[in-house]
Design a protein around this motif. Structure first.
Motif, short mmCIF file in Angstrom:
data_model
loop_
_atom_site.label_atom_id
_atom_site.label_comp_id
_atom_site.label_asym_id
_atom_site.label_seq_id
_atom_site.Cartn_x
_atom_site.Cartn_y
_atom_site.Cartn_z
N PRO A 129 0.85 -1.21 0.00
CA PRO A 129 0.00 0.00 0.00
C PRO A 129 0.88 1.26 0.00
N PRO A 130 0.52 2.25 -0.80
CA PRO A 130 1.40 3.42 -0.90
C PRO A 130 1.42 4.28 0.37
N LEU A 131 0.36 4.22 1.18
CA LEU A 131 0.34 5.00 2.42
C LEU A 131 -0.59 4.34 3.44
N LEU A 132 -0.12 4.30 4.71
CA LEU A 132 -0.98 3.84 5.82
C LEU A 132 -1.16 5.02 6.76
N LEU A 133 -2.37 5.14 7.30
CA LEU A 133 -2.68 6.27 8.17
C LEU A 133 -2.99 5.75 9.58
N ARG A 134 -2.40 6.37 10.59
CA ARG A 134 -2.58 5.91 11.98
C ARG A 134 -3.99 6.22 12.48
N ILE A 135 -4.53 5.27 13.25
CA ILE A 135 -5.81 5.50 13.92
C ILE A 135 -5.66 5.07 15.39
N ASP A 136 -6.55 5.59 16.23
CA ASP A 136 -6.53 5.20 17.65
C ASP A 136 -7.29 3.90 17.82
N SER A 137 -6.57 2.82 17.90
CA SER A 137 -7.18 1.50 18.07
C SER A 137 -6.04 0.54 18.38
N PRO A 138 -6.22 -0.37 19.33
CA PRO A 138 -5.09 -1.21 19.74
C PRO A 138 -4.67 -2.21 18.66
N SER A 139 -3.37 -2.45 18.62
CA SER A 139 -2.81 -3.45 17.70
C SER A 139 -1.53 -3.98 18.33
N ARG A 140 -0.86 -4.87 17.66
CA ARG A 140 0.37 -5.42 18.25
C ARG A 140 1.45 -4.34 18.35
N TRP A 141 1.22 -3.17 17.72
CA TRP A 141 2.21 -2.10 17.81
C TRP A 141 1.92 -1.14 18.97
N GLY A 142 0.84 -1.39 19.72
CA GLY A 142 0.53 -0.52 20.86
C GLY A 142 -0.91 -0.03 20.80
N ALA A 143 -1.12 1.22 21.24
CA ALA A 143 -2.48 1.75 21.31
C ALA A 143 -2.96 2.29 19.97
N HIS A 144 -2.19 2.09 18.97
CA HIS A 144 -2.58 2.60 17.65
C HIS A 144 -2.53 1.47 16.62
#
Ligand code: SF4
Length: 549
Positions: A129-144
């Motif tokens: 994907p050419p761009l990913l945009l951060r959102i507030d939601s938990p994932s294995r990377w933390g709270a985002h």
């Protein structure tokens, strides 16, 4: 002028020996025997292949198995990437991070993350994907977590956009260990930036589950390449176009007949007319009757299509209407050849080029005489305002009041008359301007049938033997040069000579288009009356009953 759509190289155009060998022989496209076919050797199915397949099945096959030397660089792709970059810059004022480290660090935007995963039946999938945009939601990377962003070309969201986003969402969910319920779709840039959210529901995933195995099957080693796409307008933007044009020409594909698009081809094939030769041999009346069931408009063009196919099959032009195609030139002291370069998305006609061709005592200049004619490139910089352009343009036109204004296609007439109206020209002034404007393309089509697969300027002038001085240039390439010039002309560190290069190339291309227009006009002035009407009344081997209902 803008690149006419659907223009294919003339059959007389030469290609490399290797690609010529491929034309008309699909088996030559197959990978060599003994190519790795084991499961472990099957390359992953990518988002790029999915996108290609949704446009044209053959394109995906060529992306996987086609000869690399036949793939052509495409200015449209460069423009698309440029537009994408501008949209991303408008969305994100800060520089995005790169790769998984940026995801872990919680960068607002992330580029360069390659996603890998498994599809139906365990097939390997890959996407970028050419761009990913951060959102507030938990994932294995933390709270985002992240959601994919796509820049839409065109006015509407298509199936292609939706399924590519669904694939990105599927792989991203596995990568981040958190669902991706939606994606962002952008269009435009700057103050024109539009944003919409697309829900990536189960329906889309279901479609993906159905499509991916079909693609994998069609791309298996040893499979024949799929046929040419039905609507060959789609080929305009494809990097395999040269290869497919040669194949279409060699096999006498119906799309080679000027005037036949995807729908008409379907209709003709359903009636048993499957090639250019068969159409050329059809009885026009029988064909008209058979087509009538599908709408009067199809019946009305039957004779026209048969006549065009016959001219293409014979290779001989045929006059379709008597009389002088350009009577306005009979007493004219000269002509102005007029051609506009534009950025259609920005609705910006950035160059109005005029070539001033004076009539001599012994008649109109030939090609070498025309090549010496004075050329007036009038740049239309938006920051200078339209009024200044109109003053220069109308001033030039007034200096040669009795000279007709020749152009190819309707774009120039529409743009000039609208410009005149916006700038306050009176009705009488616009009527005078309208009388001066002569569309050479329209006169050509009214008076002649030519053995060409398109009546666009490139195809017609090339058939007449004209050659553009810069190879492989089209409207899209010109637009790239224009953007490059606008970007570099005031940039520190770019030497003025280098910064001016793109503009010089645009002028040269624009001037060549005017010279090509003159080549067509000159042919119209000199073309003889037809020797015999045989092309119009050739033998009809096809009868009504032979046309399947
Ligand atoms: S040129 Fe046309 S037919 Fe060939 S692969 Fe591209 S879209 Fe398909």
């Amino acid at each position: 002028m803008q690149q006419p759509s659907g223009v294919s190289p003339h059959p007389r155009d030469s290609g490399t020996a290797a690609t010529a060998r491929l034309a008309g022989d699909s088996s030559a496209l197959l990978p060599p025997e003994g190519a790795p076919a084991g499961r472990g050797a099957v390359p992953p199915l990518t988002d790029r292949l999915l996108r290609s397949w949704l446009r044209c099945h053959r394109r995906a096959w060529l992306d996987r198995h086609g000869p690399a030397e036949a793939r052509r660089w495409n200015a449209h792709r460069a423009l698309t990437l440029q537009d994408q970059l501008h949209s991303f810059q408008s969305l994100l004022p800060t520089r995005p991070g790169h790769g998984e480290a940026a995801c872990r660090a919680g960068s607002e935007g992330v580029v360069g993350l390659r996603l890998r995963g498994a599809g139906p039946g365990g097939m390997r999938l890959e996407a970028h994907p050419p761009l990913l945009l951060r959102i507030d939601s938990p994932s294995r990377w933390g709270a985002h977590a992240y959601q994919p962003v796509l820049v839409r070309q065109g006015r509407h969201l298509t199936r292609e956009h939706r399924l590519v986003l669904a694939l990105w969402g599927r792989l991203l969910a596995a990568e981040q260990g958190a669902p991706v319920p939606q994606a962002v779709v952008l269009a435009g840039a700057g103050s024109q930036l539009q944003q919409e959210v697309l829900k990536l529901g189960s329906g889309l995933q279901q479609q993906l589950e159905e499509v991916l195995p079909r693609i994998a099957q069609e791309l298996e080693v040893g499979r024949q390449p799929p046929p040419l796409v039905n609507d060959r307008k789609k080929c305009t933007l494809c990097c395999w176009r040269s290869l497919c044009d040669r194949e279409a020409s060699a096999e006498g594909h119906l799309s080679e007949v000027s005037g036949i698009g995807g729908k008409r081809r379907d209709l003709l094939v359903s009636l048993g007319v499957t090639s250019l030769d068969q159409l050329a041999n059809a009885d026009p009346q029988a064909l008209a009757s058979a087509l009538e069931d599908h709408g009067e408009q199809h019946r009305d063009v039957a004779a026209e299509l048969v006549a065009q196919a016959r001219v293409q099959a014979s290779g001989e032009p045929r006059r379709r209407a008597p009389g002088d195609p350009l009577p306005e030139l009979a007493a004219a002291p000269g002509v102005l050849l007029y051609d506009i370069e534009s950025d259609p998305d920005a609705r910006d006609d950035f160059l109005h080029g005029l070539l001033r061709l004076e009539r001599r005592e012994n008649g109109w200049p030939d090609a070498s005489g025309a090549a010496q004619a004075p050329y007036h490139p009038l740049l239309a910089l938006q920051e200078h305002g339209e009024e200044r352009l109109w003053q220069r343009l109308s001033g030039l036109l007034e200096r040669y009041p009795d000279w007709p204004l020749l152009h190819y296609g309707e774009t120039e007439a529409i743009s000039l008359l609208r410009l005149a109206e916006r700038q306050g020209a009176t009705e009488a002034e616009r009527a005078r301007l309208r009388r001066r404007l002569i569309d050479v393309h329209q006169r050509l089509k009214r008076h002649w049938l030519l053995p060409v697969n398109s009546y666009g300027l490139k195809a017609v002038a090339t058939w007449l033997g004209f050659r553009w001085s810069q190879r492989g240039v089209d409207g899209a390439r010109c637009l790239l040069w224009w953007r490059q010039w606008r970007q570099d002309r005031h940039r520190a560190g770019v030497p003025p000579r280098r910064a001016a290069q793109p503009l010089k190339r645009i002028f040269r291309y624009n001037r060549d288009d005017s010279l090509a227009t003159w080549e067509v006009a000159r042919w119209l002035l000199e073309a003889p009356e037809p020797a015999s009407p045989s092309a119009a009344t050739g033998s009809h081997r096809w009868r009504h009953e032979e046309l399947r209902p």
